[in-house]
Design an enzyme around this catalytic site. Structure first.
Site, PDB file in Angstrom:
ATOM      1  N   GLU A 134       1.272  -1.092  -0.346  1.00 41.35           N
ATOM      2  CA  GLU A 134      -0.017  -0.095  -0.260  1.00 41.35           C
ATOM      3  C   GLU A 134       0.435   1.284  -0.111  1.00 41.35           C
ATOM      4  O   GLU A 134       1.668   1.503   0.962  1.00 41.35           O
ATOM      5  CB  GLU A 134      -1.414  -0.110   1.171  1.00 41.35           C
ATOM      6  N   GLU A 226      -8.688  12.411   1.806  1.00 41.69           N
ATOM      7  CA  GLU A 226      -8.711  11.486   3.075  1.00 41.69           C
ATOM      8  C   GLU A 226      -8.755  12.184   3.893  1.00 41.69           C
ATOM      9  O   GLU A 226      -7.881  13.208   4.601  1.00 41.69           O
ATOM     10  CB  GLU A 226      -7.417  10.306   3.136  1.00 41.69           C
TER      11      GLU A 226
END
Length: 240
Positions: A134, A226
């Protein structure tokens, strides 16, 4: 993750999302992800300009898009066609939204604004497989600047980024619950001009020199907003 109890842990260990599906599980689409619901499967759709969404979904609107929220507070994403999107959030739990590519490793240009009140990232975000990684390239952030095990620096696109590596243990991912590495490039100073370029190869090469090996680019890459237990707004246009 190694920094148990820190704010970095908390932003990545969010409350259980809607329908019991993790953010990473939801976002793993590569253009083909289906969201399981009580009534069946919600397949990625094709949105239209100026469409506002508030429920978890992926699809295309000129570019691939993904929207996920754990249901906390008020969060919306407006799809404005092409590579443009905007977000509004108030007292959110955890959410991530963005536009980009269903599979990706190319360079990115963006412009617009990212205005969090509290914790959030404005970043390029994606995954690789074999190994499962990730990755984040963070150009802007709110009240918390992400960190990890320091691996050096890389200069790219007019800025210097600190390189960090962290580990997630038995955590949700695009390939199910696994242990995997997180790679980070975090700009030493925020992008304040409202526009930027991310030459991904510079970061990927620097990570490789630091022994942080990437895998295959089978999964999505998005220019993401985010937020975690915060409020704010963003308006971003993405291009390759």
């Amino acid at each position: 993750m190694q920094q148990d109890g820190t704010q970095q842990d908390r932003i990545k260990q969010s409350p259980a999302p809607l329908n019991g599906m993790s953010r990473r599980g939801f976002l793993g689409g590569a253009g083909t992800l289906a969201l399981a619901t009580a009534s069946g499967l919600l397949l990625p759709g094709t949105a239209h300009a100026a469409t506002t969404i508030t429920t978890n979904q992926t699809g295309t609107d000129g570019m691939y898009y993904s929207f996920w929220t754990d249901g906390g507070g008020s969060v919306s994403m407006t799809l404005n066609g092409g590579g443009s999107y905007s977000t509004q959030w108030t007292n959110c739990g955890n959410f991530v939204a963005g536009k980009g590519w269903s599979t990706g490793d190319g360079n990115v240009r963006y412009n617009g604004y990212f205005n969090p009140v509290g914790n959030g990232y404005g970043c390029l975000y994606g995954w690789t497989s074999n190994p499962l990684v990730e990755y984040y390239i963070v150009d802007n952030w709110g009240s918390y600047r992400p960190t990890g095990t320091y691996k050096g620096t890389v200069s790219s696109d007019g800025g210097t980024y600190d390189i960090y590596q962290t580990t997630r243990y038995n955590a949700p991912s695009v390939e199910g619950t696994k242990t995997f590495q997180q790679y980070w490039s975090v700009r030493q100073s925020k992008v304040t001009s409202g526009s930027g370029t991310i030459t991904t190869g510079n970061h990927f090469d620097a990570w490789a020199r630091a022994g942080m090996n990437m895998g295959q680019f089978r999964y999505y890459m998005i220019m993401a907003t985010e937020g975690y237990q915060s409020s704010g707004s963003s308006n971003i246009t993405v291009s390759g």
